[in-house]
Scaffold this active site. Structure first.
Site, short mmCIF file in Angstrom:
data_model
loop_
_atom_site.label_atom_id
_atom_site.label_comp_id
_atom_site.label_asym_id
_atom_site.label_seq_id
_atom_site.Cartn_x
_atom_site.Cartn_y
_atom_site.Cartn_z
N ASP A 315 4.14 3.20 1.52
CA ASP A 315 4.59 1.88 2.00
C ASP A 315 6.07 1.89 2.39
OD1 ASP A 315 2.05 1.00 1.57
OD2 ASP A 315 2.47 0.15 -0.40
N ARG A 346 1.12 1.17 11.50
CA ARG A 346 2.56 1.28 11.25
C ARG A 346 3.21 2.45 11.99
NH1 ARG A 346 2.59 -0.63 4.85
NH2 ARG A 346 2.53 -2.86 5.33
O1 SPQ Z 1 -2.57 -4.79 -0.15
P1 SPQ Z 1 -2.21 -4.13 1.14
O2 SPQ Z 1 -2.19 -5.11 2.25
O3 SPQ Z 1 -3.09 -2.95 1.45
O4 SPQ Z 1 -0.71 -3.59 0.94
C1 SPQ Z 1 0.01 -2.38 1.20
C2 SPQ Z 1 1.50 -2.82 1.46
O5 SPQ Z 1 2.18 -2.32 2.34
O6 SPQ Z 1 1.94 -3.67 0.69
C3 SPQ Z 1 -0.53 -1.52 2.35
F1 SPQ Z 1 -0.52 -2.05 3.49
O7 SPQ Z 1 0.10 -1.56 0.02
C4 SPQ Z 1 -1.02 -0.83 -0.55
C5 SPQ Z 1 -0.71 0.66 -0.49
O8 SPQ Z 1 -0.48 1.10 0.83
C6 SPQ Z 1 -1.18 -1.28 -1.97
C7 SPQ Z 1 -1.96 -0.33 -2.81
C8 SPQ Z 1 -2.43 -0.76 -4.15
O9 SPQ Z 1 -1.90 -1.74 -4.71
O10 SPQ Z 1 -3.34 -0.08 -4.68
C9 SPQ Z 1 -2.22 0.97 -2.41
C10 SPQ Z 1 -1.84 1.49 -1.09
O11 SPQ Z 1 -2.95 1.44 -0.22
P2 SPQ Z 1 -4.04 2.63 -0.15
O12 SPQ Z 1 -4.98 2.23 0.96
O13 SPQ Z 1 -3.26 3.86 0.18
O14 SPQ Z 1 -4.71 2.70 -1.43
#
Ligand code: SPQ
Length: 429
Positions: A315, A346
């Protein structure tokens, strides 16, 4: 959509701030509190739009939740306490809410319909739908269940062995939440380690979970007990001010009570490797490690970022791209194709918006190539409805000559409602 005039080129940035609670941990505190038995209290909860979506979904599922600013209390009645909601559950902009909540609902025999905003409608849900179907849940939706609106009927689940095709904490967490309710054992193999807040929270709520390298095992039929959670500050929010201090002149910013979970500290490793002047003062651990981070004005150099580091800073890539645009030399970010399925693509939004300011940045298939050192000049830029793009651009303003306007600045409310207030306290008076 709001347009906001941004602060441009500043002479220094100084002061101390306490960034709001961690978004990932705040979501999970509501979900675990809702499925546990007894009362859970949460302090330093993040009252950002995404976490408020999680609260409203669990209220619609019959859970008694009262929130007062950053203090929340939840009266959990176990999984059996959840009721079939009358209305469609609305997750807003939050990928974490929809994917983790589906893992919970997969084990409950009632019908739920789920939707979100226009960004959620573009994000792939197959990554959780597929394993949850294998465990026994019935899920349908647009494009064979890959996109919202989704419709789900849970029921008795069976444990599975699942090798994650992508490194994703959301997919891992969704399967773990389903695994807690399944018959037998569920085994998950991660290609790379991802944030482990779910695993830590299962233990905190009295559950049992085994970790062995990239393999995680959970037994079904476990009951969780309500507890107290103190949420550390969000390192992903702190990252914007860490970067701001490093790229501006005469600066020193102290960030207090920031979560330092090693699965999230990739940004610190990157800043150090780029040559940043950064000090970490780690405090005693209580479920999640935390501490104080101090960053001062720095001479940065370009580096290569990829492999197992990527999930530890996924992120933070938008703000790392800005660091790279300011640094001397070339930065290559690779193995980060997951960026394409976030709130926006992104890779494209970072490359497009930083190019508008004059940065030399190229979008690649799995990352970005940035030739640093070009001066940035003001322009009208857009968040594209993505909070992290909006905050990155506001920080870019601090080293940009000329006037700069940000459209869609309200997206920042998703994870950091006080972002501009905090930035103002650091500006010279
Ligand atoms: O909740 P959301 O919209 O997916 O939020 C993001 C962010 O930038 O705040 C991603 F867009 O964070 C995710 C992160 O990329 C939050 C997260 C979690 O809380 O488990 C894990 C990550 O996503 P992923 O798909 O890699 O598991």
């Amino acid at each position: 959509m709001n347009t906001r005039k941004l602060q441009t080129k500043i002479s220094s940035l100084r002061g101390s701030i306490k960034v709001p609670g961690d978004k990932s941990i705040s979501h999970r505190s509501i979900m675990f509190g809702s499925i546990a038995e007894g009362k859970t209290t949460v302090e330093n909860f993040l009252p950002g739009a995404d976490c408020l979506s999680t609260i409203s979904c669990f209220k619609a599922l019959g859970v008694q939740i009262s929130a007062d600013g950053d203090s929340v209390s939840i009266i959990g009645k176990g999984l059996e306490g959840l009721i079939e909601p009358v209305e469609q559950l609305d997750v807003g902009n939050s990928g974490t809410t929809i994917r983790l909540m589906m893992g919970i609902l997969a084990g409950i025999d009632f019908h739920v319909s789920i939707q979100g905003d226009s960004s959620i409608a573009k994000r792939p849900m197959n990554r959780v739908v597929q394993p949850l179907r294998q465990m026994g849940a019935k899920i349908d939706g647009r494009k064979d269940g890959n996109f919202t609106p989704l419709s789900l009927r849970g029921g008795q689940l069976r444990g599975i062995r699942y090798e994650l095709p992508v490194a994703s904490a959301q997919v891992k967490s969704s399967i773990l939440l389903a695994g807690l309710q399944a018959e037998g054992e569920t085994v998950i193999i991660e290609p790379e380690k991802t944030r482990d807040h779910t695993e830590r929270m299962i233990s905190l709520f009295g559950g049992e979970i085994e970790k062995d390298g990239h393999k995680i095992t959970i037994k079904g039929g476990q009951k969780l007990k309500g507890t107290h959670i103190s949420v550390p500050g969000d390192i992903s929010s702190a990252a914007f001010f860490m970067a701001a201090a490093a790229i501006t002149e005469n600066s020193e910013v102290v960030l207090e009570n920031v979560g330092l979970n090693p699965t999230r500290t990739g940004i610190i490793d990157v800043l150090k490797e780029m040559g940043a002047d950064i000090t970490i003062d780690q405090a005693e651990e209580s479920g999640e490690p935390y501490g104080t981070i101090t960053v001062r004005s720095s001479q940065l150099r370009g580096i290569t970022i990829g492999g197992s580091l990527i999930p530890r800073l996924i992120d933070e890539i938008p703000i790392i791209a800005l660091l790279a645009a300011h640094a001397s030399g070339t930065t290559i970010i690779k193995d980060a194709a997951e960026l394409k399925v976030k709130e926006t693509n992104r890779i494209d939004t970072v490359a497009g918006e930083l190019s508008k300011l004059g940065a030399d940045i190229l979008a690649a298939d799995d990352g970005l190539i940035i030739k640093g050192g070009k001066p940035l000049a003001g322009n009208t830029v857009s968040s594209h409805g993505d909070h992290r793009i909006g905050m990155m651009l506001a920080i870019a303003g601090l080293i940009t000559e000329g006037e700069m306007n940000l459209t869609g600045s309200e997206a920042i409310e998703v994870s950091y409602p006080q972002f501009f207030d905090h930035l103002n306290t650091l500006l010279p008076s």
